[in-house]
Scaffold this motif. Structure first.
Motif, mmCIF file in Angstrom:
data_model
loop_
_atom_site.group_PDB
_atom_site.id
_atom_site.type_symbol
_atom_site.label_atom_id
_atom_site.label_comp_id
_atom_site.label_asym_id
_atom_site.label_seq_id
_atom_site.Cartn_x
_atom_site.Cartn_y
_atom_site.Cartn_z
ATOM 1 N N UNK A 1 -16.837 40.471 62.424
ATOM 2 C CA UNK A 1 -17.035 41.738 61.723
ATOM 3 C C UNK A 1 -18.011 42.640 62.476
ATOM 4 N N UNK A 2 -17.471 43.744 63.010
ATOM 5 C CA UNK A 2 -18.346 44.743 63.608
ATOM 6 C C UNK A 2 -19.093 45.496 62.506
ATOM 7 N N UNK A 3 -18.451 45.603 61.347
ATOM 8 C CA UNK A 3 -19.103 46.076 60.125
ATOM 9 C C UNK A 3 -18.638 45.146 59.014
ATOM 10 N N UNK A 4 -19.343 45.088 57.890
ATOM 11 C CA UNK A 4 -18.950 44.173 56.807
ATOM 12 C C UNK A 4 -17.526 44.403 56.293
ATOM 13 N N UNK A 5 -17.002 45.617 56.442
ATOM 14 C CA UNK A 5 -15.673 45.937 55.911
ATOM 15 C C UNK A 5 -14.562 45.806 56.961
ATOM 16 N N UNK A 6 -14.901 45.404 58.164
ATOM 17 C CA UNK A 6 -13.894 45.397 59.223
ATOM 18 C C UNK A 6 -13.856 44.085 60.009
ATOM 19 N N UNK A 7 -13.242 43.042 59.447
ATOM 20 C CA UNK A 7 -13.017 41.825 60.237
ATOM 21 C C UNK A 7 -11.915 42.078 61.268
ATOM 22 N N UNK A 8 -12.186 41.809 62.513
ATOM 23 C CA UNK A 8 -11.195 42.062 63.565
ATOM 24 C C UNK A 8 -10.013 41.124 63.429
ATOM 25 N N UNK A 9 -8.822 41.659 63.718
ATOM 26 C CA UNK A 9 -7.642 40.799 63.793
ATOM 27 C C UNK A 9 -7.162 40.804 65.245
ATOM 28 N N UNK A 10 -7.014 39.628 65.814
ATOM 29 C CA UNK A 10 -6.690 39.495 67.231
ATOM 30 C C UNK A 10 -5.383 38.705 67.417
ATOM 31 N N UNK A 11 -4.453 39.281 68.155
ATOM 32 C CA UNK A 11 -3.224 38.592 68.524
ATOM 33 C C UNK A 11 -3.010 38.777 70.019
ATOM 34 N N UNK A 12 -2.069 38.002 70.552
ATOM 35 C CA UNK A 12 -1.705 38.205 71.956
ATOM 36 C C UNK A 12 -0.796 39.426 72.055
ATOM 37 N N UNK A 13 -0.916 40.158 73.150
ATOM 38 C CA UNK A 13 0.020 41.231 73.437
ATOM 39 C C UNK A 13 1.183 40.638 74.220
ATOM 40 N N UNK A 14 2.336 41.288 74.110
ATOM 41 C CA UNK A 14 3.530 40.777 74.793
ATOM 42 C C UNK A 14 3.938 41.713 75.910
ATOM 43 N N UNK A 15 4.087 41.174 77.101
ATOM 44 C CA UNK A 15 4.456 41.998 78.255
ATOM 45 C C UNK A 15 5.960 42.305 78.202
#
Length: 250
Positions: free
Chosen positions: A236-250
């Motif tokens: 969380x960069x801020x309490x309301x914003x948990x990052x969502x991370x996925x792989x990008x596809x080429x």
């Protein structure tokens, strides 16, 4: 030897206790027992790599370690997570290391509040958990009605004509580029470079013009990208914003 025998006997006692009388363990702590222990009050002056090596060396005597996560980011300094392959080893480690002097500070140890990514991948629940987190992130950010946020834009071109990529929805196509969503509106490239640069191998951070809520993070190798993805998922960069991370596809 005698030390190994004593550890094995203690593990058996703990497992029997957990099966027959769960309250004997949980009465001491409000967090349910799990395979991951949370270690805090660590000396913040210790180099990250040295800290991870030292934690691994110390805790490996109590059982097989699946992962050691220790970051030097603002919100995670002085903390680490040690993931064991079984609950008994984690419990033995917790009890044995509680209050132990480690680089001049007494350790504070408890069970982690949630299951680690390493454990979820091993028991087959990782994909489902990530999909649920993704839905929650979209709901909380109000992006559920925005098709572009679902399918993901192409990676912006770079000076060296890097290939265009699109988001991999099922989280299965591992590669060296990560796609980050649900970032706060004030996010800058330098902020992301500082955060993701805490992990080895950061190559480039690219943001999409007019969309500060998304970014592409590229590492030198697929393994380095995987480590960053697992470590910073839901950070969380801020309490309301948990990052969502996925792989990008080429």
């Amino acid at each position: 030897d005698r030390a190994d025998l004593e550890t094995s006997v203690l593990k058996c006692v703990i497992l029997r206790c957990l099966c027959s009388r769960p309250a004997c363990v949980t009465s001491i702590m409000s967090i349910p027992p799990c395979q991951t222990i949370y270690v805090s009050n660590l000396n913040e002056k210790i180099n990250k790599d040295e800290l991870r090596r030292s934690l691994y060396a110390m805790y490996s005597e109590y059982g097989r370690i699946m992962d050691v996560v220790a970051l030097k980011t603002k919100h995670m300094r002085g903390q680490a997570h040690v993931v064991y392959s079984d609950l008994a080893s984690a419990t033995v480690a917790l009890r044995a290391s509680q209050g132990v002097n480690f680089f001049g500070r007494p350790l504070r140890v408890s069970y982690a509040k949630s299951k680690s990514h390493a454990v979820m991948k091993e028991d087959g629940t990782y994909g489902k958990a990530m999909r649920e987190k993704k839905r929650e992130a979209k709901k909380s950010s109000g992006d559920a009605t925005k098709p572009a946020a679902v399918e993901g834009p192409a990676v912006p071109p770079t000076n060296d004509a890097a290939p265009m990529v699109e988001v991999e929805e099922d989280d299965t196509a591992a590669n060296s580029i990560l796609y980050i969503t649900n970032l706060p509106g004030e996010t800058t490239t330098s902020m992301l470079e500082e955060l993701f640069g805490q992990l080895d191998g950061l190559k480039e951070v690219r943001q999409v013009g007019g969309r500060p809520d998304i970014a592409f993070i590229e590492y030198n190798s697929e393994d380095q990208a995987a480590a960053a993805k697992d470590t910073l998922q839901s950070f969380k960069l801020t309490p309301q914003h948990p990052m969502h991370i996925v792989y990008a596809k080429k």
